[in-house]
Design a protein around this motif. Structure first.
Motif, PDB file in Angstrom:
ATOM      1  N   MET A   1      43.625  42.591  24.591  1.00 41.74           N
ATOM      2  CA  MET A   1      43.455  42.638  25.885  1.00 41.74           C
ATOM      3  C   MET A   1      41.930  42.356  26.687  1.00 41.74           C
ATOM      4  SD  MET A   1      44.329  46.662  27.065  1.00 41.74           S
ATOM      5  CE  MET A   1      42.946  47.449  26.855  1.00 41.74           C
ATOM      6  N   LEU A   2      41.944  42.359  27.407  1.00 40.75           N
ATOM      7  CA  LEU A   2      40.103  41.992  27.914  1.00 40.75           C
ATOM      8  C   LEU A   2      39.971  43.418  28.279  1.00 40.75           C
ATOM      9  CD1 LEU A   2      38.309  40.490  30.320  1.00 40.75           C
ATOM     10  CD2 LEU A   2      39.856  40.452  31.908  1.00 40.75           C
ATOM     11  N   SER A   3      38.603  43.514  28.189  1.00 37.49           N
ATOM     12  CA  SER A   3      37.777  44.883  28.704  1.00 37.49           C
ATOM     13  C   SER A   3      37.934  44.739  29.434  1.00 37.49           C
ATOM     14  CB  SER A   3      36.327  45.071  27.051  1.00 37.49           C
ATOM     15  OG  SER A   3      36.029  46.424  27.080  1.00 37.49           O
ATOM     16  N   LEU A   4      37.578  45.507  30.406  1.00 36.71           N
ATOM     17  CA  LEU A   4      36.586  45.609  31.693  1.00 36.71           C
ATOM     18  C   LEU A   4      36.077  46.630  31.904  1.00 36.71           C
ATOM     19  CD1 LEU A   4      40.689  46.554  33.623  1.00 36.71           C
ATOM     20  CD2 LEU A   4      39.377  44.713  33.035  1.00 36.71           C
ATOM     21  N   THR A   5      34.963  47.169  30.349  1.00 36.62           N
ATOM     22  CA  THR A   5      33.977  47.650  30.586  1.00 36.62           C
ATOM     23  C   THR A   5      32.946  46.813  30.133  1.00 36.62           C
ATOM     24  OG1 THR A   5      34.079  47.982  28.728  1.00 36.62           O
ATOM     25  CG2 THR A   5      34.636  50.002  29.921  1.00 36.62           C
ATOM     26  N   LYS A   6      33.265  45.023  30.075  1.00 34.81           N
ATOM     27  CA  LYS A   6      31.825  44.952  30.062  1.00 34.81           C
ATOM     28  C   LYS A   6      31.066  44.280  31.847  1.00 34.81           C
ATOM     29  CE  LYS A   6      34.609  41.396  26.798  1.00 34.81           C
ATOM     30  NZ  LYS A   6      35.084  40.092  26.189  1.00 34.81           N
ATOM     31  N   ASN A   7      29.833  44.153  30.793  1.00 37.35           N
ATOM     32  CA  ASN A   7      28.818  44.473  32.261  1.00 37.35           C
ATOM     33  C   ASN A   7      28.661  42.973  33.293  1.00 37.35           C
ATOM     34  OD1 ASN A   7      27.070  44.978  34.306  1.00 37.35           O
ATOM     35  ND2 ASN A   7      25.453  45.033  32.635  1.00 37.35           N
ATOM     36  N   THR A   8      29.946  42.063  33.322  1.00 31.21           N
ATOM     37  CA  THR A   8      29.600  40.860  34.293  1.00 31.21           C
ATOM     38  C   THR A   8      29.741  40.927  35.614  1.00 31.21           C
ATOM     39  OG1 THR A   8      32.533  40.893  34.764  1.00 31.21           O
ATOM     40  CG2 THR A   8      31.542  40.196  33.058  1.00 31.21           C
ATOM     41  N   SER A   9      29.101  40.298  35.955  1.00 28.18           N
ATOM     42  CA  SER A   9      29.054  40.245  38.215  1.00 28.18           C
ATOM     43  C   SER A   9      30.275  40.627  38.354  1.00 28.18           C
ATOM     44  CB  SER A   9      28.186  38.936  37.877  1.00 28.18           C
ATOM     45  OG  SER A   9      28.862  37.833  38.082  1.00 28.18           O
ATOM     46  N   ARG A  10      31.312  39.978  37.706  1.00 28.34           N
ATOM     47  CA  ARG A  10      32.409  40.136  39.476  1.00 28.34           C
ATOM     48  C   ARG A  10      32.737  41.745  38.754  1.00 28.34           C
ATOM     49  NH1 ARG A  10      34.763  39.525  43.625  1.00 28.34           N
ATOM     50  NH2 ARG A  10      37.154  38.858  44.133  1.00 28.34           N
ATOM     51  N   GLN A  11      32.835  42.507  37.735  1.00 29.44           N
ATOM     52  CA  GLN A  11      33.315  43.217  37.397  1.00 29.44           C
ATOM     53  C   GLN A  11      32.701  44.093  38.256  1.00 29.44           C
ATOM     54  OE1 GLN A  11      34.093  44.135  33.748  1.00 29.44           O
ATOM     55  NE2 GLN A  11      35.367  41.822  33.114  1.00 29.44           N
ATOM     56  N   ARG A  12      31.552  43.949  37.725  1.00 34.19           N
ATOM     57  CA  ARG A  12      30.206  45.072  38.595  1.00 34.19           C
ATOM     58  C   ARG A  12      31.181  44.931  40.514  1.00 34.19           C
ATOM     59  NH1 ARG A  12      25.994  42.658  35.117  1.00 34.19           N
ATOM     60  NH2 ARG A  12      25.753  41.766  36.721  1.00 34.19           N
ATOM     61  N   GLU A  13      30.616  44.079  41.064  1.00 29.52           N
ATOM     62  CA  GLU A  13      31.233  43.961  42.198  1.00 29.52           C
ATOM     63  C   GLU A  13      32.741  44.523  42.655  1.00 29.52           C
ATOM     64  OE1 GLU A  13      32.554  40.331  45.352  1.00 29.52           O
ATOM     65  OE2 GLU A  13      31.977  39.420  43.637  1.00 29.52           O
ATOM     66  N   ILE A  14      33.673  44.665  41.582  1.00 33.07           N
ATOM     67  CA  ILE A  14      34.617  45.059  41.640  1.00 33.07           C
ATOM     68  C   ILE A  14      34.591  46.301  42.111  1.00 33.07           C
ATOM     69  CG2 ILE A  14      37.231  45.514  40.632  1.00 33.07           C
ATOM     70  CD1 ILE A  14      36.813  42.984  39.710  1.00 33.07           C
ATOM     71  N   LEU A  15      34.184  47.081  40.945  1.00 35.08           N
ATOM     72  CA  LEU A  15      33.772  48.429  40.896  1.00 35.08           C
ATOM     73  C   LEU A  15      32.802  49.334  42.270  1.00 35.08           C
ATOM     74  CD1 LEU A  15      32.081  48.645  37.053  1.00 35.08           C
ATOM     75  CD2 LEU A  15      34.310  50.555  38.228  1.00 35.08           C
ATOM     76  N   GLU A  16      32.598  48.686  42.528  1.00 33.60           N
ATOM     77  CA  GLU A  16      31.543  48.575  43.640  1.00 33.60           C
ATOM     78  C   GLU A  16      32.193  48.496  45.451  1.00 33.60           C
ATOM     79  OE1 GLU A  16      28.257  45.723  44.244  1.00 33.60           O
ATOM     80  OE2 GLU A  16      26.826  46.025  42.701  1.00 33.60           O
ATOM     81  N   VAL A  17      33.251  47.603  45.591  1.00 33.35           N
ATOM     82  CA  VAL A  17      34.211  47.998  45.959  1.00 33.35           C
ATOM     83  C   VAL A  17      35.040  48.303  46.180  1.00 33.35           C
ATOM     84  CG1 VAL A  17      35.901  46.774  46.924  1.00 33.35           C
ATOM     85  CG2 VAL A  17      33.639  45.255  46.995  1.00 33.35           C
ATOM     86  N   VAL A  18      35.368  49.079  44.530  1.00 35.06           N
ATOM     87  CA  VAL A  18      36.424  50.639  44.260  1.00 35.06           C
ATOM     88  C   VAL A  18      35.698  51.660  44.911  1.00 35.06           C
ATOM     89  CG1 VAL A  18      37.772  51.828  42.711  1.00 35.06           C
ATOM     90  CG2 VAL A  18      37.865  49.027  42.916  1.00 35.06           C
ATOM     91  N   PHE A  19      34.215  52.158  43.944  1.00 31.68           N
ATOM     92  CA  PHE A  19      33.869  53.066  44.781  1.00 31.68           C
ATOM     93  C   PHE A  19      33.307  53.168  46.034  1.00 31.68           C
ATOM     94  CE2 PHE A  19      31.480  52.918  39.119  1.00 31.68           C
ATOM     95  CZ  PHE A  19      32.553  53.070  39.045  1.00 31.68           C
ATOM     96  N   HIS A  20      33.062  52.659  46.755  1.00 35.70           N
ATOM     97  CA  HIS A  20      32.226  51.780  48.144  1.00 35.70           C
ATOM     98  C   HIS A  20      34.232  52.992  49.260  1.00 35.70           C
ATOM     99  CE1 HIS A  20      31.350  51.709  52.472  1.00 35.70           C
ATOM    100  NE2 HIS A  20      32.312  50.931  52.748  1.00 35.70           N
ATOM    101  N   HIS A  21      34.919  53.021  48.430  1.00 40.34           N
ATOM    102  CA  HIS A  21      36.681  53.075  49.247  1.00 40.34           C
ATOM    103  C   HIS A  21      36.802  54.138  48.849  1.00 40.34           C
ATOM    104  CE1 HIS A  21      36.569  49.612  52.380  1.00 40.34           C
ATOM    105  NE2 HIS A  21      36.383  49.022  51.633  1.00 40.34           N
ATOM    106  N   GLY A  22      36.211  54.527  46.985  1.00 42.41           N
ATOM    107  CA  GLY A  22      36.713  55.582  47.089  1.00 42.41           C
ATOM    108  C   GLY A  22      38.610  55.528  46.138  1.00 42.41           C
ATOM    109  N   TRP A  23      38.971  54.950  45.735  1.00 44.43           N
ATOM    110  CA  TRP A  23      39.699  55.396  44.758  1.00 44.43           C
ATOM    111  C   TRP A  23      39.834  55.243  43.694  1.00 44.43           C
ATOM    112  CZ3 TRP A  23      43.293  49.725  44.381  1.00 44.43           C
ATOM    113  CH2 TRP A  23      44.742  49.964  43.947  1.00 44.43           C
ATOM    114  N   ASP A  24      40.119  56.783  43.734  1.00 40.27           N
ATOM    115  CA  ASP A  24      39.924  57.495  41.832  1.00 40.27           C
ATOM    116  C   ASP A  24      40.242  57.394  40.626  1.00 40.27           C
ATOM    117  OD1 ASP A  24      38.372  59.125  43.425  1.00 40.27           O
ATOM    118  OD2 ASP A  24      39.380  60.515  43.970  1.00 40.27           O
ATOM    119  N   TYR A  25      41.345  56.323  40.788  1.00 39.71           N
ATOM    120  CA  TYR A  25      42.471  56.244  39.915  1.00 39.71           C
ATOM    121  C   TYR A  25      41.989  54.805  39.260  1.00 39.71           C
ATOM    122  CZ  TYR A  25      46.521  53.993  37.452  1.00 39.71           C
ATOM    123  OH  TYR A  25      47.184  53.883  37.021  1.00 39.71           O
ATOM    124  N   MET A  26      41.817  53.846  40.199  1.00 40.72           N
ATOM    125  CA  MET A  26      41.657  52.438  39.957  1.00 40.72           C
ATOM    126  C   MET A  26      39.895  52.610  39.597  1.00 40.72           C
ATOM    127  SD  MET A  26      42.287  49.932  39.490  1.00 40.72           S
ATOM    128  CE  MET A  26      44.121  49.621  40.191  1.00 40.72           C
TER     129      MET A  26
END
Length: 549
Positions: A1-26
């Motif tokens: 299974m793909l680890s979503l905790t790896k420190n890649t630029s795309r995952q950081r970008e997704i985290l920033e967008v999700v944090f910005h909009h406040g989607w707690d579950y994601m």
């Protein structure tokens, strides 16, 4: 299974967008804090997240809008309006890709190519061009480098789906299979030859009809000799979007020579043929894909999204339509179970009750007041509430009807889908019963009856032989038998304890009445105490079970 905790630029970008909009579950999923029950953000927030994540996720949102079997109506409506705010690719990049894809240099094929695109989307952009023979064509050109972006985002989407699969929601809806379906659809969007094949098939299917004049409906012709997986070239059609077209308004009295009603009738009958006869239909008839041409014809554009229905599903959906018109909750429940994927635990009684509650509000409405696509959305909602998984093509079917009915009502407010297709029902039933060739169907049925008549005596003889020789065995599988067996076991146990208690009391009574020594007296008291304790335990267990009447 793909680890979503790896420190890649795309995952950081997704985290920033999700944090910005406040989607707690994601946020919990992406940071490894899994939650058991998914919580979607509001439709507006979800759309904003997808837009901020980029073109691939916008396309994903558009694909999600075709699944009203998974999401409530207000999410479907919001996702249907998603549009990529993507700037067009510069002409030098587009020109370079054209030179790579075309069999000859572009100047040897085209008189002119307009460098400014007429439309730019998340996957491609469209330019107008003129061939050497003077024919105008549309060039749909894939955005350079989009394949790498799609592959990267697909891996992340699948990784998120695998995390969600460990929740109850993911297990109930087989979220991994749904993610595979969506990602396969995303990859298919990158192969324009598939869209070309769909367009050609729809064009061929609609060249003949008993229900409408095929000359009044047009689907653009594909230029196959110039089309590649990254370049789609098709006829240019001069016209305007149907809802923006200047057409004479509906007359106040009567329906004769009503051009708007003629067009809506044409569209309804064309889509009814695609869905219920061809089993292969244009699944995205939104206002931007329906054009009114300068010569008075109607055009269906952008055939990249199609739906398929097998004959059995076509028949079930036809019966579902009649069950809705008849407000028949029992039949709706039975047909839903016939459509459902196998191997799911279901309760027919609960499903029927839900349908009865849903359809009750339509009891006093006439057929002309029914909005069939709205009702079918509610059918999908009932199935979803009962955790019944329906085939994905049901979502496309519902979305197609909703789009078609929505455009038709905006174009001609007095039109009604059921009134339009009612004259076609007799012909449809005849075709489903007899097929396109009644003689061939009759002969095939006669052969089946002949084969049955020849086999029946032998099978009856075998049955009688087994009955007389006592070798016949019955394999009976009763559903929900375990609760009944458990209840019978409890009843038998209580009866046995009651008999034991009664026997102890009687024995103690006999001993006590004839006791000649202190030992017998104590024995009778012990028996009385044991009987009292067992009796008290039996009463308490009956009260706690809730079955005391």
């Amino acid at each position: 299974m793909l680890s979503l905790t790896k420190n890649t630029s795309r995952q950081r970008e997704i985290l920033e967008v999700v944090f910005h909009h406040g989607w707690d579950y994601m946020k919990g999923l992406l940071t490894g804090n899994q939650s058991n029950e998914p919580q979607l953000p509001t439709p507006e927030v979800l759309c904003n997240i997808l837009i901020d994540l980029g073109p691939v996720y916008v396309k994903l949102g558009q694909l999600l809008s075709t699944r009203p079997d998974l999401l409530p109506k207000h999410y479907i409506e919001a996702l249907s309006e998603l549009q990529s705010n993507v700037p067009p690719v510069s002409w030098p990049e587009i020109h370079q890709l054209l030179e790579q894809e075309l069999p000859q240099p572009s100047q040897e094929i085209f008189q002119e190519i307009k460098q400014k695109p007429i439309a730019a989307g998340s996957i491609a952009q469209v330019h107008q061009a003129t061939l050497k023979n003077g024919q105008k064509v549309a060039l749909k050109v894939q955005r350079p480098g989009i394949e790498a972006v799609v592959d990267q985002d697909i891996k992340l989407i699948k990784g998120i789906a695998e995390l969600v699969s460990f929740t109850d929601f993911g297990d109930d809806y087989d979220i991994v299979a749904i993610a595979d379906e969506f990602t396969n659809a995303l990859r298919a969007e990158l192969d324009f030859t598939m869209e070309a094949e769909y367009t050609t098939q729809l064009r061929l299917n609609l060249t003949e009809s008993r229900w409408f004049d095929p000359k009044k409906l047009v689907i653009p012709k594909i230029h196959w000799q110039l089309t590649t997986p990254k370049l789609l070239i098709l006829d240019w059609l001069d016209g305007t979007p149907l809802l923006a077209a200047k057409i004479a308004d509906q007359p106040s009295q009567g329906q004769e020579n009503n051009p708007r009603r003629e067009i809506t009738t044409l569209l309804f009958r064309a889509f009814f043929q695609q869905i219920y006869l061809n089993g292969f239909f244009h699944a995205d008839p939104h206002p931007g894909n329906l054009f009114y041409l300068e010569d008075g014809r109607v055009a269906l554009l952008d055939c990249g999204m199609v739906g398929r229905l097998d004959p059995r599903t076509q028949q079930i959906l036809t019966e579902m339509l009649l069950a809705i018109v008849d407000i028949d909750a029992q039949r709706c429940a039975q047909l839903t179970l016939e459509l459902a994927e196998a191997g799911q635990p279901m309760s027919l009684d609960r499903l029927e009750n839900d349908y009865d509650s849903m359809l009750r509000k339509y009891y006093n409405l006439s057929i002309s007041q029914l909005n069939f696509s709205e009702v079918f959305y509610e059918v999908l909602q009932v199935a979803r509430n009962n955790r019944i998984r329906l085939p994905s093509n049901m979502g496309l079917y519902a979305k197609t009807l909703a789009n078609l009915e929505g455009v038709a009502r905006a174009f001609d407010p007095e039109v009604n889908l059921l009134n339009q297709i009612k004259p076609l029902m007799t012909d449809l039933f005849r075709r489903q019963l007899l097929g396109d060739n009644p003689i061939e169907t009759f002969l095939r049925t006669a052969l089946d009856l002949k084969s049955l008549s020849l086999r029946s005596p032998r099978q009856m003889e075998l049955l009688l032989d087994r009955l007389t020789s006592e070798t016949l065995k019955w394999n009976v599988n009763l559903r929900n038998i375990d609760p009944i067996r458990y209840s019978l076991d409890n009843s038998a146990n209580r009866i046995a304890f009651s008999i034991i208690v009664g026997s102890l009391i009687m024995g103690a009574s006999n001993i006590s009445s004839s006791a000649q020594s202190s030992q017998l007296f104590w024995l009778s008291n012990i028996l009385f105490a044991a009987a009292s304790l067992l009796g008290l335990w039996l009463v308490v267990s009956i009260i706690r079970s809730g079955n005391l009447r």
